[in-house]
Write an enzyme that holds these catalytic residues in place. Sequence first.
Site, mmCIF file in Angstrom:
data_model
loop_
_atom_site.group_PDB
_atom_site.id
_atom_site.type_symbol
_atom_site.label_atom_id
_atom_site.label_comp_id
_atom_site.label_asym_id
_atom_site.label_seq_id
_atom_site.Cartn_x
_atom_site.Cartn_y
_atom_site.Cartn_z
ATOM 1 N N GLU A 54 0.804 -1.260 -0.087
ATOM 2 C CA GLU A 54 0.027 -0.079 -0.030
ATOM 3 C C GLU A 54 0.989 1.186 0.104
ATOM 4 O OE1 GLU A 54 -2.972 -0.011 -0.654
ATOM 5 O OE2 GLU A 54 -3.654 -1.902 -0.301
ATOM 6 N N TYR A 56 -6.679 6.348 3.918
ATOM 7 C CA TYR A 56 -6.906 5.367 2.819
ATOM 8 C C TYR A 56 -6.136 4.083 3.300
ATOM 9 C CZ TYR A 56 -5.614 2.296 -0.908
ATOM 10 O OH TYR A 56 -5.414 1.110 -1.583
ATOM 11 N N ASP A 106 -10.045 6.045 -2.263
ATOM 12 C CA ASP A 106 -8.696 6.446 -2.984
ATOM 13 C C ASP A 106 -9.282 7.138 -4.497
ATOM 14 O OD1 ASP A 106 -9.530 4.412 -4.843
ATOM 15 O OD2 ASP A 106 -7.320 3.652 -5.175
#
Length: 356
Positions: free
Chosen positions: A40, A123, A141
């Site tokens: 991520e 996020y 996102d």
Amino acid sequence: MQASLKHPNFTSAILEWYRIHQRDLPWRGSRDPYAVWLSEIIMQQTRVAQGTPYYRRFLERFPEVSDLATASEEEVLKLWQGLGYYSRARNLHAAARKVAFEWGGKFPESYKGLLELPGVGPYTAAAIASICFELPHPVVDGNVFRVLSRYFDVDIPVDTGPGRRHFDQLAREVMDPGQIGRYNQALMEFGALQCVPANPDCASCPLVQSCGAHAAGTIGQRPVKQGKTRIRKRYFHYVMPIGPDLQTLLIRRGGPGIWQGLYEFPLLEQEADPTPAEIGALITTHCGTRTTIGTITRFNDAPRVHKLSHQHLYTTFWLARAEGLPEGALPLSEAEELPVPVLIAEFMDTVKNSYF
DNA sequence: AAACCGGGGTG
DNA sequence: CACCCAGGTTT
């Protein structure tokens, strides 16, 4: 197939589309917080194609969070070189140290706990919480902004407080809390492959019949953004000292500003060409008065334009023969071990091939 | 709220 | 050329 209460049509369509079209990405299927977190952070503001090789190299070099925590920040930055937004790398390292040395090697298992990691925002915390722990947090996102703003034909700018709150709420209403990890990835994948920014293939979209923007003809105007990004011009003159044994000098860049923690040659930032005296003074600043400058040559005739998102760097490189360089001077081969901006890496490559 | 932070892909 | 990318932090 369980789905959201308020928009079961939308939710089940996304999940069914995902079942058929999902890509086989290296981190997909993993519920290991370390692997998911790493993926991520690397993928923030980064295309999958660009980030994937970095993900593989990081996981190979640092199989566990303790490996990342015990590495030097310099090595982490070197492995990150070329990916941009280098605060991600510094925060990655700091977060790994926090997990390894303060939390016994264990990642937080709550949304709030994850937010305490440097580099982890709303996020990323939602992504890890949902994928690893099935906690019912929707991810929001760039993909989600686009898909939801089109499907519900929302003209609230996404890059504002009200927009952020509106899309958070909307994302919460359409999520499937019964399989949140899979659903979050499905929605993002749908945005990445089907509901793409430019010229989406709406004819093949399973949601075309109920898509608000498609009905209104506003696909090309969604999502709405207010952000106006001005590009700043800057003028860099890099002076590469070259000692008798072909050693040179790299300086670690501090903050604030771009490229914190990366290395570069002594730099004069000004529009006009520096005079020999200015170049001499620059070298003295970094090397002391024992260093003397010989022949100075301009390496590139026209400035090389290095384009960042918000800055255009008009860069000229100068080579300065030097004697009496300090102890910190390095042969070019060792200089290549340091983390440097792409602009500097490309220059060093060119010098190696053309000058020596 | 607005500014700042990279590098590369795409139409 | 403009826009965007599995955003976050700082001011």
